[in-house]
Design a protein around this motif. Structure first.
Motif, mmCIF file in Angstrom:
data_model
loop_
_atom_site.group_PDB
_atom_site.id
_atom_site.type_symbol
_atom_site.label_atom_id
_atom_site.label_comp_id
_atom_site.label_asym_id
_atom_site.label_seq_id
_atom_site.Cartn_x
_atom_site.Cartn_y
_atom_site.Cartn_z
ATOM 1 N N GLY A 467 -19.862 6.521 37.412
ATOM 2 C CA GLY A 467 -19.100 5.682 36.918
ATOM 3 C C GLY A 467 -18.602 4.705 37.789
ATOM 4 O O GLY A 467 -17.121 4.811 37.762
ATOM 5 N N GLY A 468 -19.220 4.191 38.847
ATOM 6 C CA GLY A 468 -18.538 3.425 39.820
ATOM 7 C C GLY A 468 -17.901 4.180 40.835
ATOM 8 O O GLY A 468 -17.088 3.786 41.693
ATOM 9 N N GLY A 469 -17.964 5.521 40.692
ATOM 10 C CA GLY A 469 -17.627 6.362 41.879
ATOM 11 C C GLY A 469 -15.980 6.317 41.838
ATOM 12 O O GLY A 469 -15.391 6.467 42.637
ATOM 13 N N ALA A 470 -15.532 6.225 40.597
ATOM 14 C CA ALA A 470 -14.163 6.305 40.372
ATOM 15 C C ALA A 470 -13.671 7.770 40.762
ATOM 16 O O ALA A 470 -14.412 8.746 40.242
ATOM 17 C CB ALA A 470 -13.777 5.937 39.065
ATOM 18 N N ALA A 471 -12.498 7.839 41.344
ATOM 19 C CA ALA A 471 -12.184 9.240 41.446
ATOM 20 C C ALA A 471 -11.571 9.758 40.294
ATOM 21 O O ALA A 471 -10.755 9.012 39.716
ATOM 22 C CB ALA A 471 -11.199 9.156 42.830
ATOM 23 N N GLY A 472 -11.836 10.888 39.862
ATOM 24 C CA GLY A 472 -10.898 11.243 38.615
ATOM 25 C C GLY A 472 -9.689 11.350 38.546
ATOM 26 O O GLY A 472 -9.061 11.022 37.624
ATOM 27 N N SER A 473 -9.049 11.777 39.766
ATOM 28 C CA SER A 473 -7.787 12.017 39.695
ATOM 29 C C SER A 473 -6.828 10.782 39.672
ATOM 30 O O SER A 473 -5.702 10.800 39.585
ATOM 31 C CB SER A 473 -7.442 12.772 41.247
ATOM 32 O OG SER A 473 -7.981 12.025 42.288
ATOM 33 N N SER A 474 -7.536 9.764 39.802
ATOM 34 C CA SER A 474 -6.820 8.581 39.819
ATOM 35 C C SER A 474 -6.590 7.939 38.343
ATOM 36 O O SER A 474 -5.747 7.268 37.929
ATOM 37 C CB SER A 474 -7.303 7.295 40.504
ATOM 38 O OG SER A 474 -8.650 7.303 40.229
ATOM 39 N N TYR A 475 -7.440 8.619 37.501
ATOM 40 C CA TYR A 475 -7.375 8.206 35.957
ATOM 41 C C TYR A 475 -6.720 9.360 35.132
ATOM 42 O O TYR A 475 -6.017 9.198 34.411
ATOM 43 C CB TYR A 475 -8.749 7.820 35.456
ATOM 44 C CG TYR A 475 -9.220 6.564 36.092
ATOM 45 C CD1 TYR A 475 -8.811 5.551 35.511
ATOM 46 C CD2 TYR A 475 -10.001 6.458 37.056
ATOM 47 C CE1 TYR A 475 -9.380 4.255 36.003
ATOM 48 C CE2 TYR A 475 -10.506 5.436 37.667
ATOM 49 C CZ TYR A 475 -10.030 4.286 37.191
ATOM 50 O OH TYR A 475 -10.544 2.959 37.696
ATOM 51 N N VAL A 476 -7.197 10.577 35.511
ATOM 52 C CA VAL A 476 -6.626 11.815 34.621
ATOM 53 C C VAL A 476 -5.901 12.838 35.328
ATOM 54 O O VAL A 476 -6.071 12.688 36.733
ATOM 55 C CB VAL A 476 -7.934 12.229 33.882
ATOM 56 C CG1 VAL A 476 -8.324 11.350 32.838
ATOM 57 C CG2 VAL A 476 -9.112 12.809 34.905
ATOM 58 N N SER A 477 -5.315 13.645 34.728
ATOM 59 C CA SER A 477 -4.680 14.778 35.485
ATOM 60 C C SER A 477 -4.932 15.809 34.401
ATOM 61 O O SER A 477 -5.002 15.526 33.274
ATOM 62 C CB SER A 477 -3.141 14.484 35.749
ATOM 63 O OG SER A 477 -2.672 15.553 36.332
ATOM 64 N N VAL A 478 -4.883 17.321 35.017
ATOM 65 C CA VAL A 478 -4.735 18.141 34.284
ATOM 66 C C VAL A 478 -3.698 19.102 34.432
ATOM 67 O O VAL A 478 -3.131 19.239 35.520
ATOM 68 C CB VAL A 478 -6.126 19.088 34.195
ATOM 69 C CG1 VAL A 478 -6.410 19.617 35.855
ATOM 70 C CG2 VAL A 478 -6.396 20.233 33.232
ATOM 71 N N ASP A 479 -2.930 19.478 33.322
ATOM 72 C CA ASP A 479 -1.998 20.373 33.591
ATOM 73 C C ASP A 479 -2.304 21.830 34.298
ATOM 74 O O ASP A 479 -3.139 22.454 33.468
ATOM 75 C CB ASP A 479 -1.058 20.485 32.343
ATOM 76 C CG ASP A 479 0.172 21.377 32.382
ATOM 77 O OD1 ASP A 479 1.055 20.773 32.842
ATOM 78 O OD2 ASP A 479 0.202 22.535 32.027
ATOM 79 N N ALA A 480 -1.707 22.179 35.207
ATOM 80 C CA ALA A 480 -2.145 23.463 35.929
ATOM 81 C C ALA A 480 -2.113 24.263 34.950
ATOM 82 O O ALA A 480 -3.033 25.373 35.095
ATOM 83 C CB ALA A 480 -1.220 23.585 37.088
ATOM 84 N N GLU A 481 -1.186 24.672 34.340
ATOM 85 C CA GLU A 481 -1.081 25.726 33.442
ATOM 86 C C GLU A 481 -1.751 25.982 32.210
ATOM 87 O O GLU A 481 -2.295 26.864 31.928
ATOM 88 C CB GLU A 481 0.697 26.183 33.183
ATOM 89 C CG GLU A 481 1.026 27.603 33.248
ATOM 90 C CD GLU A 481 2.497 27.418 33.355
ATOM 91 O OE1 GLU A 481 3.100 27.631 32.468
ATOM 92 O OE2 GLU A 481 3.130 27.217 34.506
ATOM 93 N N SER A 482 -1.576 24.943 31.511
ATOM 94 C CA SER A 482 -2.099 24.867 30.157
ATOM 95 C C SER A 482 -3.685 24.240 29.989
ATOM 96 O O SER A 482 -4.058 24.439 28.978
ATOM 97 C CB SER A 482 -1.332 23.898 28.905
ATOM 98 O OG SER A 482 -1.327 22.431 29.522
#
Ligand SMILES: *[C@@H]1O[C@H](CO)[C@@H](O)[C@H](O)[C@H]1NC(C)=O
Ligand SMILES: *[C@@H]1O[C@H](CO)[C@@H](O)[C@H](O)[C@H]1NC(C)=O
Ligand SMILES: *[C@@H]1O[C@H](CO)[C@@H](O)[C@H](O)[C@H]1NC(C)=O
Ligand SMILES: *[C@@H]1O[C@H](CO)[C@@H](O)[C@H](O)[C@H]1NC(C)=O
Length: 772
Positions: A467-482
């Protein structure tokens, strides 16, 4: 016990004996010997050294004695690892008359768990004084007794064994004779009062046996006949009347266990027997006649108690090392058990097993000692705790059983990596989601306990991303705990359609284990872009004569969305109804719907709405201004020398600006001189709609329009000069109508217009031609 040794006299003897304490290591067993009555603190043996332990190891590994059922009287010194006497050791109390007196000790060592067996022999010292049954006795001796006559005395008894025991050596009457054979000699004394009797009773009663041996099971009840002794006295009268009495009981408790009928010599039990307490009773029976003086004689009775299976086995847990880690290897010792049965022989032979049979098993380490060992690998996630029962059964008939329950908890080891429910998560997200909106919830299972199973999530950019080599972490984040996946920013479909990234789940174990999953995030298009009218661009087309102008102009628009949201339709908004122009619904082509006539006026203003198929739809408007020119003007405007009847001068200029501005411009165009190209003040950008490809030309169509003068004449299209393209304005997104418009001006030649009659004629001619 009558005599107790004085501290002073025993000390010297002890010191010698302790030095002689011998030990031997044979078959994994250490042997020591210690004299009874050794003082507390006396070193029995250097246990730690004899077990091969290093200095200090005894304390570190907690070398200790396993507590058995009874008091051990010895202990292991923590610091030195020596075996010491801790309290009074009385051989007679520990072992009674049996010799040798060997105590079996179990010694435990931890980390790793090991058990040793130590045999401690308690040696006899002459600490018991012989005892006469009575301290004072009257002895009757006939007057006629000759010198040298022997008068039997009831013997003295001694609790010691071997040479220390004086029992059985009946001595003729003598003055304070030493009668104890031990090294340290002890004497008992008896006062004899000699009474001379004149009357003759010359026969003493005689037993028909000197020793009566009887065996009784320990289960024999009170009142049971033990035996019957028989004695006869050949004298007559009272000299032959005999009576029996029992004396000299060993152990002394025998006095309470039997009684003898003085007249019949029948011996009966007066108390219950217990083989485990006393296995043999010895006593003497005296028979005495009624003569004057009375004569007597003795016999001994030995009552042997026979064992009965009246004791159930006993199971003791001497050491338990729990919890057991789930990765403990097969063979790990979980517990040490001591099994005993107070009965003897088959009645005391114990068979042991563990129930249920797995995953633990019993291993016999020594007589009566067992290790509970691991037979199979454990898995805490499957079984976190075991209830184990160690069962024992003796060999008696009927057999007696015992059991002991053990709780063996299993401790967790980080042996499970977190595992996502799915290897690939497909997530659909609408564009323009608010930042922070939840997109999905990820979950990885880790069945381990506590920290080993506590999972934390993260977006992992080390993974492959498309997908254009987009880094996932610049668009989304995941809550570490939940594990809640959320967007860091509103997603824009026009910028990003698919995002693929890896999500990691790591547990908090030591070392941590991890699992991963791929997330494919598809952004769903929203109708957030209104159609945008494309400004004409490129070089100015050459003004020229073109064919009949059925297609007058083409409105071009694009929509940044996709699918229905970008599918455009064009509608003529003004003038409605019977106007001379129409717009291709999907092509955007503005064409003449009929021939123009004078009644149409010099100017036509077309308002065209461009609309997408989104829900809700978005639109933009374009205004097209059509001017009708005289042929000469048209020719002039076109700069063409060709003489034509029909001139069509079209000037379409696009305005891409705010709608308001477009309206202003539209007004300006109305007031401006004919054929004047629209121009606006300031930043208004006028763009000629003559961009290449935006017009459709057709010779075929021109024919139908220009046939009036007999010669085919091409329409002339005059394009206004080119203007620079509009600056990119803010994208119209939210309001309707869209503040964007395209204002086009089309100038048509007036000569183009036919009188109505002429037009009718022409039409008739055309129809005829078609018929031909
Ligand atoms: C011994 O004889 C004396 C004198 O007759 C009497 O007082 C005493 O009780 C007797 N002792 C025993 C043990 O029979
Ligand atoms: C002892 O034995 C004799 C014969 O051996 C018998 O006559 C006598 O009755 C017996 N006495 C008792 C008390 O049993
Ligand atoms: C002695 O007498 C007892 C009782 O009468 C009898 O049972 C036993 O057999 C006799 N012993 C001998 C050796 O005669
Ligand atoms: C993700 O996990 C799989 C096993 O579930 C493993 O084979 C793969 O190597 C992992 N990928 C990465 C990038 O760690």
């Amino acid at each position: 016990k009558a005599g107790r040794m004085g501290e002073r006299c025993c000390a010297a003897v002890l010191r010698v004996l302790v030095l002689q304490a011998a030990w031997a290591l044979s078959g994994g067993q250490v042997r020591y010997s210690v004299p009874e009555e050794a003082k507390a603190g006396t070193v029995v043996g250097r246990l730690a050294q004899d077990l091969g332990l290093e200095a200090g190891e005894a304390e570190a590994r907690r070398l200790r004695l396993v507590a058995q059922g009874r008091r051990a009287s010895v202990e292991v010194s923590g610091a030195s690892g020596a075996l010491l006497v801790s309290s009074r050791l009385d051989r007679e109390e520990l072992c009674g008359k049996s010799a040798p007196c060997a105590l079996r000790l179990e010694v435990l060592l931890e980390r790793p768990l090991r058990v040793f067996h130590v045999q401690l022999e308690v040696t006899d010292i002459n600490d018991n004084v012989p005892i006469f049954p009575a301290a004072r006795k009257n002895l009757s001796i006939a007057e006629s007794s000759l010198p040298g006559s022997r008068f039997p005395l009831e013997g003295a008894s001694d609790a010691d064994i071997g040479a220390n025991d004086a029992y059985g050596s009946h001595s003729p009457v003598g003055a304070r004779r030493r009668n104890d054979g031990g090294r340290h000699l002890w004497t008992g004394t008896m006062d004899l009062v000699v009474i001379l009797v004149l009357d003759a009773n010359d026969n003493a009663p005689q037993f028909n046996q000197s020793v009566y041996k009887v065996q009784l099971p320990e289960s024999a009840g009170v009142g049971t006949l033990v035996t019957r002794v028989n004695a006869t006295d050949p004298d007559l009268g009272s000299n032959s009347e005999i009576t029996f009495s029992a004396t000299s009981f060993i152990p002394p408790s025998g006095r309470n266990v039997i009684s003898i009928n003085p007249n019949t010599g029948e011996i009966h039990l007066t108390a219950a027997l217990d083989f485990e307490e006393v296995s043999v009773f010895d006593f003497r029976i005296e028979v005495k006649d009624q003569g004057t003086p009375p004569l007597s004689s003795h016999c001994s009775v030995e009552l042997k108690v026979l064992d009965v299976n009246d004791n159930a086995p006993e199971v003791w847990v001497t050491s338990l090392s729990v919890p057991v880690p789930e990765d403990a290897s097969v063979g790990t010792v979980v517990a040490l058990l001591s099994v005993s049965d107070r009965d003897s022989g088959e009645n005391g032979r114990v068979r042991c097993w563990v129930w249920p049979a797995s995953p633990f098993g019993l291993e016999a380490t020594f007589a009566g000692s067992y290790s509970l060992v691991l037979r199979e690998a454990l898995d805490r996630e499957r079984v976190s705790e075991y209830e184990v029962e160690v069962r024992a059964e003796d060999g008696g008939a009927p057999a007696l059983r015992a059991s002991r329950g053990l709780r063996v908890p299993v401790s967790d080891v980080n042996d499970n990596a977190p595992a996502f429910a799915q290897a690939v998560y497909t997530v659909l997200a609408r564009e323009n989601n608010a930042a922070g909106a939840e997109l999905a919830r990820l979950w990885a299972r880790d069945p381990d306990e506590a920290g080993n199973g506590r999972v934390s999530y993260s977006v992992w950019d080390g993974g492959v991303s498309v997908g254009g080599g987009a880094a996932g972490s610049s668009y989304v984040s995941v809550d570490a705990e939940s594990g809640r996946l959320w967007a860091l920013q509103p997603l824009d479909y026009e910028e990003l359609q698919v995002l693929q990234f890896e999500v990691r789940a790591v547990d908090a174990g030591e070392p941590p284990l991890s699992g991963n999953a791929t997330v494919q995030l598809f952004v769903l298009d929203e109708n957030d872009n209104a159609p945008a009218l494309l400004p004409p661009a490129g070089s100015a087309p050459e003004a020229g004569v073109v064919a009949a102008a059925e297609v007058v102009a083409k409105i071009r628009a694009v929509d940044a969305d996709s699918g229905y949201n970008a599918w455009l339709r064009y509608e003529l908004w003004e003038p409605r109804g019977k106007g001379p122009f129409r717009v291709g619904l999907y092509s955007g082509e503005v064409s003449t719907a009929r021939a123009l006539d004078e009644a149409d006026g010099p100017r036509q203003r077309l308002l065209i709405v461009v609309r997408d198929h989104g829900e809700p739809a978005r639109s933009a408007t374009a205004t097209l201004s059509v001017s009708l020119l005289e042929a000469a003007e048209a020719a002039l405007a076109a700069g063409s020398s060709a003489a034509t009847n029909v001139w069509l001068v079209v000037a379409i200029c696009a305005v891409s600006s705010l709608f308001l501005l477009a309206v202003v411009l539209y007004g300006a165009s109305r007031w401006a001189p004919r054929a004047a190209v629209l121009s606006g003040p300031g930043p208004t950008t006028l763009v000629c709609a003559s961009e290449v490809g935006s017009w459709s030309y057709s010779q075929r169509h021109s024919r139908s329009l220009c046939v009036a003068d007999g010669a085919a004449k091409s329409d002339l299209m005059v394009f206004s000069p080119n203007f620079p393209p509009p600056p990119p304005g803010p994208a119209p997104k939210d309001t309707q109508p869209e503040p964007s418009a395209l204002l086009d001006t089309v100038t048509l030649s007036k000569r183009h217009l036919y009188p109505s009659s002429q037009r009718r004629k022409e039409q008739e001619r055309e129809e005829r031609g078609k018929e031909n």
